[in-house]
Design an enzyme around this catalytic site. Structure first.
Site, PDB file in Angstrom:
ATOM      1  N   ASN A   1     -12.478  -3.045   2.374  1.00 21.69           N
ATOM      2  CA  ASN A   1     -13.678  -1.975   2.652  1.00 21.69           C
ATOM      3  C   ASN A   1     -15.082  -2.013   1.330  1.00 21.69           C
ATOM      4  O   ASN A   1     -14.287  -1.967   0.581  1.00 21.69           O
ATOM      5  CB  ASN A   1     -13.212  -0.492   2.879  1.00 21.69           C
ATOM      6  CG  ASN A   1     -12.651  -0.235   4.151  1.00 21.69           C
ATOM      7  OD1 ASN A   1     -12.423  -0.766   5.113  1.00 21.69           O
ATOM      8  ND2 ASN A   1     -11.229   0.312   3.805  1.00 21.69           N
TER       9      ASN A   1
ATOM     10  N   ASP B   1       0.534  -1.347   0.066  1.00 20.94           N
ATOM     11  CA  ASP B   1       0.222   0.432  -0.002  1.00 20.94           C
ATOM     12  C   ASP B   1       1.312   0.659   0.034  1.00 20.94           C
ATOM     13  O   ASP B   1       1.956   1.921   0.827  1.00 20.94           O
ATOM     14  CB  ASP B   1      -1.259   0.089   1.525  1.00 20.94           C
ATOM     15  CG  ASP B   1      -1.881   0.838   1.031  1.00 20.94           C
ATOM     16  OD1 ASP B   1      -3.059   0.647   0.901  1.00 20.94           O
ATOM     17  OD2 ASP B   1      -1.770   2.160   0.742  1.00 20.94           O
ATOM     18  N   ILE B   2       0.254   2.708  -1.073  1.00 21.07           N
ATOM     19  CA  ILE B   2       0.835   3.359  -0.778  1.00 21.07           C
ATOM     20  C   ILE B   2       1.080   4.881   0.020  1.00 21.07           C
ATOM     21  O   ILE B   2       2.149   5.135   0.480  1.00 21.07           O
ATOM     22  CB  ILE B   2       0.832   4.079  -1.978  1.00 21.07           C
ATOM     23  CG1 ILE B   2       2.247   4.905  -2.468  1.00 21.07           C
ATOM     24  CG2 ILE B   2      -0.469   5.362  -2.154  1.00 21.07           C
ATOM     25  CD1 ILE B   2       1.354   5.304  -3.706  1.00 21.07           C
TER      26      ILE B   2
ATOM     27  N   HIS C   1      -9.799  -5.217  -2.737  1.00 18.19           N
ATOM     28  CA  HIS C   1      -8.953  -5.527  -2.838  1.00 18.19           C
ATOM     29  C   HIS C   1      -8.983  -5.496  -0.954  1.00 18.19           C
ATOM     30  O   HIS C   1      -9.900  -5.691  -0.230  1.00 18.19           O
ATOM     31  CB  HIS C   1      -8.120  -3.987  -2.749  1.00 18.19           C
ATOM     32  CG  HIS C   1      -8.641  -2.685  -2.365  1.00 18.19           C
ATOM     33  ND1 HIS C   1      -9.881  -2.344  -3.161  1.00 18.19           N
ATOM     34  CD2 HIS C   1      -8.842  -2.443  -1.329  1.00 18.19           C
ATOM     35  CE1 HIS C   1     -10.110  -0.852  -2.705  1.00 18.19           C
ATOM     36  NE2 HIS C   1      -9.645  -1.040  -1.429  1.00 18.19           N
TER      37      HIS C   1
ATOM     38  N   GLY D   1     -15.028   3.077   3.789  1.00 14.29           N
ATOM     39  CA  GLY D   1     -14.024   3.890   3.796  1.00 14.29           C
ATOM     40  C   GLY D   1     -13.795   2.973   1.975  1.00 14.29           C
ATOM     41  O   GLY D   1     -11.994   3.743   1.983  1.00 14.29           O
ATOM     42  N   GLN D   2     -14.064   3.150   1.029  1.00 13.54           N
ATOM     43  CA  GLN D   2     -13.239   1.935   0.304  1.00 13.54           C
ATOM     44  C   GLN D   2     -13.279   3.889  -0.380  1.00 13.54           C
ATOM     45  O   GLN D   2     -14.566   3.910  -0.975  1.00 13.54           O
ATOM     46  CB  GLN D   2     -14.773   1.696  -0.307  1.00 13.54           C
ATOM     47  CG  GLN D   2     -13.499   0.617  -2.157  1.00 13.54           C
ATOM     48  CD  GLN D   2     -14.417  -0.357  -2.920  1.00 13.54           C
ATOM     49  OE1 GLN D   2     -15.937  -0.715  -2.177  1.00 13.54           O
ATOM     50  NE2 GLN D   2     -14.207  -0.768  -3.818  1.00 13.54           N
TER      51      GLN D   2
ATOM     52  N   HIS E   1      -7.463  -5.466   2.462  1.00 18.39           N
ATOM     53  CA  HIS E   1      -5.847  -4.689   3.392  1.00 18.39           C
ATOM     54  C   HIS E   1      -4.997  -6.317   4.241  1.00 18.39           C
ATOM     55  O   HIS E   1      -5.510  -6.978   4.644  1.00 18.39           O
ATOM     56  CB  HIS E   1      -6.062  -4.037   4.098  1.00 18.39           C
ATOM     57  CG  HIS E   1      -6.565  -2.509   3.498  1.00 18.39           C
ATOM     58  ND1 HIS E   1      -5.754  -1.705   3.092  1.00 18.39           N
ATOM     59  CD2 HIS E   1      -7.880  -2.532   3.141  1.00 18.39           C
ATOM     60  CE1 HIS E   1      -6.858  -0.673   2.614  1.00 18.39           C
ATOM     61  NE2 HIS E   1      -8.126  -1.469   2.060  1.00 18.39           N
TER      62      HIS E   1
HETATM   63  P1  AMP Z   1      -9.792   1.180   0.355  1.00 23.29           P
HETATM   64  O1  AMP Z   1      -9.645   3.016   0.756  1.00 23.29           O
HETATM   65  O2  AMP Z   1     -10.254   0.766   1.090  1.00 23.29           O
HETATM   66  O3  AMP Z   1     -10.097   1.675  -0.731  1.00 23.29           O
HETATM   67  O4  AMP Z   1      -8.619   1.200   0.128  1.00 23.29           O
HETATM   68  C1  AMP Z   1      -7.324   1.419  -1.034  1.00 23.29           C
HETATM   69  C2  AMP Z   1      -5.856   1.752  -0.413  1.00 23.29           C
HETATM   70  O5  AMP Z   1      -4.998   1.952  -1.945  1.00 23.29           O
HETATM   71  C3  AMP Z   1      -5.192   2.410  -0.142  1.00 23.29           C
HETATM   72  O6  AMP Z   1      -5.060   1.777   1.693  1.00 23.29           O
HETATM   73  C4  AMP Z   1      -4.969   3.415  -0.766  1.00 23.29           C
HETATM   74  O7  AMP Z   1      -3.279   3.776   0.361  1.00 23.29           O
HETATM   75  C5  AMP Z   1      -3.787   2.508  -1.246  1.00 23.29           C
HETATM   76  N1  AMP Z   1      -3.837   2.965  -2.725  1.00 23.29           N
HETATM   77  C6  AMP Z   1      -4.041   3.872  -3.795  1.00 23.29           C
HETATM   78  N2  AMP Z   1      -3.603   4.480  -5.208  1.00 23.29           N
HETATM   79  C7  AMP Z   1      -2.162   3.493  -4.878  1.00 23.29           C
HETATM   80  C8  AMP Z   1      -1.318   3.024  -5.754  1.00 23.29           C
HETATM   81  N3  AMP Z   1      -0.693   3.815  -6.726  1.00 23.29           N
HETATM   82  N4  AMP Z   1      -0.930   1.570  -5.174  1.00 23.29           N
HETATM   83  C9  AMP Z   1      -0.078   1.197  -4.048  1.00 23.29           C
HETATM   84  N5  AMP Z   1      -1.263   1.463  -2.805  1.00 23.29           N
HETATM   85  C10 AMP Z   1      -2.683   2.415  -3.289  1.00 23.29           C
END
Ligand code: AMP
Ligand code: ZN
Length: 113
Positions: free
Chosen positions: A86, A30-31, A99, A92-93, A101
């Site tokens: 999520n 995760d970024i 995906h 929080g999605q 976590h």
């Molecule tokens: P959610 O909020 O459950 O939809 O999770 C989306 C996740 O994607 C968040 O934890 C972000 O930090 C992560 N995210 C967004 N863009 C990137 C990216 N380019 N590379 C890796 N993770 C990312």
């Protein structure tokens, strides 16, 4: 291909720190990590979220959990880990490609915020 960030990561069009990849799944860091270990596990198939998964996706979803099991074992996460998805804005999605976590490496509180 849908205009989707995670589909672009699958395709290699957006860079990511991938830790696992095969035809059906990708796992990457995760970024914006919320724990010392914070991976995102996704199917290569574009499923927008758990609400839109179909019965025919049962094998994908089951194998995704077993991938989490394997990555946790490989990562030495013997102290515990959390696997969470999520679903929907209210939960929080923010990325509409299903995906999970995988979080570990610190004390994880319950209930989550
Ligand atoms: P959610 O909020 O459950 O939809 O999770 C989306 C996740 O994607 C968040 O934890 C972000 O930090 C992560 N995210 C967004 N863009 C990137 C990216 N380019 N590379 C890796 N993770 C990312
Ligand atoms: Zn997608």
């Amino acid at each position: 291909m849908p205009d989707c960030l995670f589909c672009k990561i699958v395709a290699g069009e957006v860079p990511a720190k991938k830790v696992f990849e095969n035809d059906d799944f990708v796992a990457f860091k995760d970024i914006n990590p919320q724990a010392p270990t914070h991976l995102l596990l996704i199917p290569t198939k574009h499923i927008p979220g758990l609400s839109s998964a179909e019965d025919a996706d049962a094998a994908i979803l089951g194998r995704l959990q077993l991938l989490a099991r394997d990555l946790a074992k490989q990562g030495g996460l013997s102290d515990g880990f959390r696997l969470v998805t999520n679903n929907g804005r209210g939960a929080g999605q923010t990325v509409d490609h299903i995906h999970y976590h995988l979080l570990a490496g610190r004390r994880l509180m319950w209930p989550p915020g």
